[in-house]
Motif scaffolding. Structure first.
Motif, PDB file in Angstrom:
ATOM      1  N   PHE A   1      30.007  37.919  62.295  1.00 54.03           N
ATOM      2  CA  PHE A   1      30.128  36.642  61.584  1.00 54.03           C
ATOM      3  C   PHE A   1      28.825  35.846  61.659  1.00 54.03           C
ATOM      4  CE2 PHE A   1      34.295  38.044  63.003  1.00 54.03           C
ATOM      5  CZ  PHE A   1      34.905  38.206  61.769  1.00 54.03           C
ATOM      6  N   ARG A   2      27.717  36.561  61.473  1.00 51.90           N
ATOM      7  CA  ARG A   2      26.395  35.956  61.540  1.00 51.90           C
ATOM      8  C   ARG A   2      25.836  35.740  60.137  1.00 51.90           C
ATOM      9  NH1 ARG A   2      22.597  39.607  64.021  1.00 51.90           N
ATOM     10  NH2 ARG A   2      23.758  41.119  62.827  1.00 51.90           N
ATOM     11  N   VAL A   3      25.261  34.564  59.934  1.00 45.72           N
ATOM     12  CA  VAL A   3      24.496  34.276  58.728  1.00 45.72           C
ATOM     13  C   VAL A   3      23.040  34.263  59.175  1.00 45.72           C
ATOM     14  CG1 VAL A   3      24.042  32.654  56.862  1.00 45.72           C
ATOM     15  CG2 VAL A   3      26.379  32.929  57.722  1.00 45.72           C
ATOM     16  N   ILE A   4      22.278  35.223  58.689  1.00 48.05           N
ATOM     17  CA  ILE A   4      20.893  35.373  59.117  1.00 48.05           C
ATOM     18  C   ILE A   4      19.990  34.584  58.189  1.00 48.05           C
ATOM     19  CG2 ILE A   4      19.027  37.040  59.480  1.00 48.05           C
ATOM     20  CD1 ILE A   4      21.269  39.082  60.141  1.00 48.05           C
ATOM     21  N   HIS A   5      19.212  33.717  58.778  1.00 43.29           N
ATOM     22  CA  HIS A   5      18.261  32.862  58.069  1.00 43.29           C
ATOM     23  C   HIS A   5      18.909  32.161  56.866  1.00 43.29           C
ATOM     24  CE1 HIS A   5      14.294  31.327  57.444  1.00 43.29           C
ATOM     25  NE2 HIS A   5      14.260  31.776  56.205  1.00 43.29           N
ATOM     26  N   PRO A   6      19.894  31.291  57.143  1.00 39.09           N
ATOM     27  CA  PRO A   6      20.562  30.598  56.035  1.00 39.09           C
ATOM     28  C   PRO A   6      19.607  29.643  55.322  1.00 39.09           C
ATOM     29  CG  PRO A   6      21.230  29.666  58.132  1.00 39.09           C
ATOM     30  CD  PRO A   6      20.379  30.855  58.445  1.00 39.09           C
ATOM     31  N   GLN A   7      19.559  29.773  54.029  1.00 36.79           N
ATOM     32  CA  GLN A   7      18.731  28.869  53.242  1.00 36.79           C
ATOM     33  C   GLN A   7      19.327  28.702  51.852  1.00 36.79           C
ATOM     34  OE1 GLN A   7      14.947  30.894  53.520  1.00 36.79           O
ATOM     35  NE2 GLN A   7      15.269  31.929  51.589  1.00 36.79           N
ATOM     36  N   LEU A   8      18.895  27.649  51.183  1.00 38.95           N
ATOM     37  CA  LEU A   8      19.323  27.362  49.818  1.00 38.95           C
ATOM     38  C   LEU A   8      18.087  27.258  48.934  1.00 38.95           C
ATOM     39  CD1 LEU A   8      21.935  24.515  50.504  1.00 38.95           C
ATOM     40  CD2 LEU A   8      22.402  26.911  50.031  1.00 38.95           C
ATOM     41  N   ASP A   9      18.258  27.532  47.653  1.00 42.14           N
ATOM     42  CA  ASP A   9      17.180  27.282  46.705  1.00 42.14           C
ATOM     43  C   ASP A   9      16.859  25.791  46.737  1.00 42.14           C
ATOM     44  OD1 ASP A   9      17.360  29.929  45.956  1.00 42.14           O
ATOM     45  OD2 ASP A   9      18.559  29.523  44.161  1.00 42.14           O
ATOM     46  N   LYS A  10      15.604  25.435  46.461  1.00 41.57           N
ATOM     47  CA  LYS A  10      15.198  24.022  46.534  1.00 41.57           C
ATOM     48  C   LYS A  10      16.078  23.101  45.671  1.00 41.57           C
ATOM     49  CE  LYS A  10      10.503  24.290  48.180  1.00 41.57           C
ATOM     50  NZ  LYS A  10       9.149  23.792  48.044  1.00 41.57           N
ATOM     51  N   PRO A  11      16.379  23.497  44.412  1.00 41.94           N
ATOM     52  CA  PRO A  11      17.233  22.602  43.612  1.00 41.94           C
ATOM     53  C   PRO A  11      18.625  22.416  44.229  1.00 41.94           C
ATOM     54  CG  PRO A  11      16.151  24.206  42.189  1.00 41.94           C
ATOM     55  CD  PRO A  11      15.880  24.615  43.612  1.00 41.94           C
ATOM     56  N   ASP A  12      19.214  23.495  44.774  1.00 38.51           N
ATOM     57  CA  ASP A  12      20.532  23.391  45.409  1.00 38.51           C
ATOM     58  C   ASP A  12      20.457  22.534  46.665  1.00 38.51           C
ATOM     59  OD1 ASP A  12      21.626  24.975  43.443  1.00 38.51           O
ATOM     60  OD2 ASP A  12      21.635  26.802  44.653  1.00 38.51           O
ATOM     61  N   TYR A  13      19.406  22.712  47.460  1.00 38.78           N
ATOM     62  CA  TYR A  13      19.227  21.928  48.686  1.00 38.78           C
ATOM     63  C   TYR A  13      19.104  20.442  48.333  1.00 38.78           C
ATOM     64  CZ  TYR A  13      17.127  20.108  52.959  1.00 38.78           C
ATOM     65  OH  TYR A  13      16.863  19.365  54.081  1.00 38.78           O
ATOM     66  N   SER A  14      18.300  20.143  47.324  1.00 34.26           N
ATOM     67  CA  SER A  14      18.104  18.760  46.878  1.00 34.26           C
ATOM     68  C   SER A  14      19.410  18.139  46.397  1.00 34.26           C
ATOM     69  CB  SER A  14      17.109  18.754  45.722  1.00 34.26           C
ATOM     70  OG  SER A  14      16.072  17.899  45.958  1.00 34.26           O
ATOM     71  N   THR A  15      20.137  18.884  45.578  1.00 40.96           N
ATOM     72  CA  THR A  15      21.415  18.388  45.059  1.00 40.96           C
ATOM     73  C   THR A  15      22.406  18.169  46.196  1.00 40.96           C
ATOM     74  OG1 THR A  15      21.064  19.542  42.962  1.00 40.96           O
ATOM     75  CG2 THR A  15      23.323  18.883  43.466  1.00 40.96           C
ATOM     76  N   LEU A  16      22.470  19.097  47.137  1.00 38.09           N
ATOM     77  CA  LEU A  16      23.373  18.948  48.275  1.00 38.09           C
ATOM     78  C   LEU A  16      23.034  17.687  49.073  1.00 38.09           C
ATOM     79  CD1 LEU A  16      25.677  20.015  50.056  1.00 38.09           C
ATOM     80  CD2 LEU A  16      23.963  21.415  51.267  1.00 38.09           C
ATOM     81  N   CYS A  17      21.770  17.483  49.361  1.00 35.33           N
ATOM     82  CA  CYS A  17      21.356  16.281  50.094  1.00 35.33           C
ATOM     83  C   CYS A  17      21.751  15.010  49.332  1.00 35.33           C
ATOM     84  CB  CYS A  17      19.852  16.289  50.354  1.00 35.33           C
ATOM     85  SG  CYS A  17      19.332  17.509  51.586  1.00 35.33           S
ATOM     86  N   ASN A  18      21.526  15.005  48.023  1.00 32.52           N
ATOM     87  CA  ASN A  18      21.888  13.836  47.206  1.00 32.52           C
ATOM     88  C   ASN A  18      23.392  13.583  47.228  1.00 32.52           C
ATOM     89  OD1 ASN A  18      19.245  13.230  46.455  1.00 32.52           O
ATOM     90  ND2 ASN A  18      19.344  14.476  44.609  1.00 32.52           N
ATOM     91  N   LEU A  19      24.183  14.649  47.059  1.00 37.12           N
ATOM     92  CA  LEU A  19      25.633  14.493  47.059  1.00 37.12           C
ATOM     93  C   LEU A  19      26.146  13.978  48.405  1.00 37.12           C
ATOM     94  CD1 LEU A  19      26.849  17.702  45.173  1.00 37.12           C
ATOM     95  CD2 LEU A  19      26.730  15.362  44.304  1.00 37.12           C
ATOM     96  N   LEU A  20      25.513  14.423  49.489  1.00 35.17           N
ATOM     97  CA  LEU A  20      25.929  13.986  50.824  1.00 35.17           C
ATOM     98  C   LEU A  20      25.349  12.622  51.186  1.00 35.17           C
ATOM     99  CD1 LEU A  20      25.644  17.367  52.768  1.00 35.17           C
ATOM    100  CD2 LEU A  20      27.710  16.273  51.872  1.00 35.17           C
ATOM    101  N   GLY A  21      24.503  12.068  50.304  1.00 32.11           N
ATOM    102  CA  GLY A  21      23.915  10.751  50.551  1.00 32.11           C
ATOM    103  C   GLY A  21      22.876  10.758  51.656  1.00 32.11           C
ATOM    104  N   LEU A  22      22.186  11.882  51.825  1.00 32.19           N
ATOM    105  CA  LEU A  22      21.199  11.997  52.897  1.00 32.19           C
ATOM    106  C   LEU A  22      19.824  11.552  52.420  1.00 32.19           C
ATOM    107  CD1 LEU A  22      22.215  15.521  54.240  1.00 32.19           C
ATOM    108  CD2 LEU A  22      22.905  13.289  55.135  1.00 32.19           C
ATOM    109  N   GLN A  23      19.134  10.807  53.263  1.00 34.33           N
ATOM    110  CA  GLN A  23      17.753  10.396  53.020  1.00 34.33           C
ATOM    111  C   GLN A  23      16.868  11.154  53.996  1.00 34.33           C
ATOM    112  OE1 GLN A  23      16.975   8.277  50.527  1.00 34.33           O
ATOM    113  NE2 GLN A  23      19.145   8.178  50.019  1.00 34.33           N
ATOM    114  N   TYR A  24      15.643  11.406  53.596  1.00 33.88           N
ATOM    115  CA  TYR A  24      14.725  12.129  54.477  1.00 33.88           C
ATOM    116  C   TYR A  24      14.477  11.330  55.755  1.00 33.88           C
ATOM    117  CZ  TYR A  24      10.594  14.298  56.399  1.00 33.88           C
ATOM    118  OH  TYR A  24       9.711  14.917  57.251  1.00 33.88           O
ATOM    119  N   ASP A  25      14.629  12.002  56.878  1.00 32.23           N
ATOM    120  CA  ASP A  25      14.385  11.405  58.192  1.00 32.23           C
ATOM    121  C   ASP A  25      13.727  12.478  59.058  1.00 32.23           C
ATOM    122  OD1 ASP A  25      14.388  10.351  60.733  1.00 32.23           O
ATOM    123  OD2 ASP A  25      16.517   9.818  60.746  1.00 32.23           O
ATOM    124  N   PRO A  26      12.426  12.333  59.358  1.00 28.07           N
ATOM    125  CA  PRO A  26      11.741  13.374  60.132  1.00 28.07           C
ATOM    126  C   PRO A  26      12.328  13.561  61.532  1.00 28.07           C
ATOM    127  CG  PRO A  26      10.339  11.440  59.895  1.00 28.07           C
ATOM    128  CD  PRO A  26      11.553  11.213  59.041  1.00 28.07           C
TER     129      PRO A  26
END
Length: 194
Positions: free
Chosen positions: A67-92
């Protein structure tokens, strides 16, 4: 290389196997977004699909042995959309990652499968991308190409594999049978073995 272990899938997997369920659908709430999640155990590696309800966002992770997900990542547009939908702002100081998303998700995976929540082909079609005639997502029957003097196409076999699973697609390839699809919900029928 980042690896996320989704040990919460283990009990769900065992419950699905015990009930003969290959594809299961459940909801996952993260902040303001509800996701349709599908766990597909008839594929190798397993498929874990997410579709944001009411939004144009879907993504998929491959789940390896253990049940391992190796190096989970999203395409940049999907990652951006997900962050927007979740209401996340960039925070280093508090970064958001697909790995973190999956770790939070892991704690909310149901332990038992309800047979009424099997993932139907049209459920999978809403989330999977790049399938032939994606607007036709309701299964409506089989066509015997041998009787018609024709051959099943690679595109149809791909769609069959993506929406119905590899076992059925392999049977269709062996028997020269095409899956048939409609865009009319009332035209759908239950999937039978070809």
């Amino acid at each position: 290389m980042a690896v996320v272990v989704l040990d919460g899938l283990r009990n769900l997997y065992n419950s699905m196997r015990a009930q003969g369920i290959d594809r299961y659908r459940f909801a996952y709430q993260r902040g303001p977004v509800t996701f349709d999640v599908m766990f597909l155990i008839d594929e190798s590696p397993y498929g874990l699909l997410f579709g944001a309800q009411g939004h144009n966002l879907s993504f998929e992770f491959k789940v390896e042995r253990g049940f391992r997900v190796i190096h989970p990542q999203l395409d940049k547009p999907d990652y951006s959309t997900l962050c927007n939908l979740l209401g996340l702002q960039y925070d280093p100081n508090n970064t958001f990652s697909p790995a973190g998303f999956l770790q939070t998700f892991n704690a909310q995976i149901p332990a038992h499968a309800n047979p009424a929540q099997k993932a139907e082909p049209h459920d999978v079609a809403r989330v999977r991308r790049n399938v032939e005639e994606a607007h036709k997502r309701y299964f409506c029957g089989w066509r015997d190409n041998t009787v018609r003097g024709d051959n099943v196409t690679e595109k149809n076999l791909h769609k069959t594999r993506e929406l119905l699973g590899p076992k059925i697609a392999d049977t269709c390839a062996r028997k020269n049978i095409s899956s048939c699809w409609t865009d009319i919900p009332g035209g759908k029928v239950d999937v039978t073995d070809p």
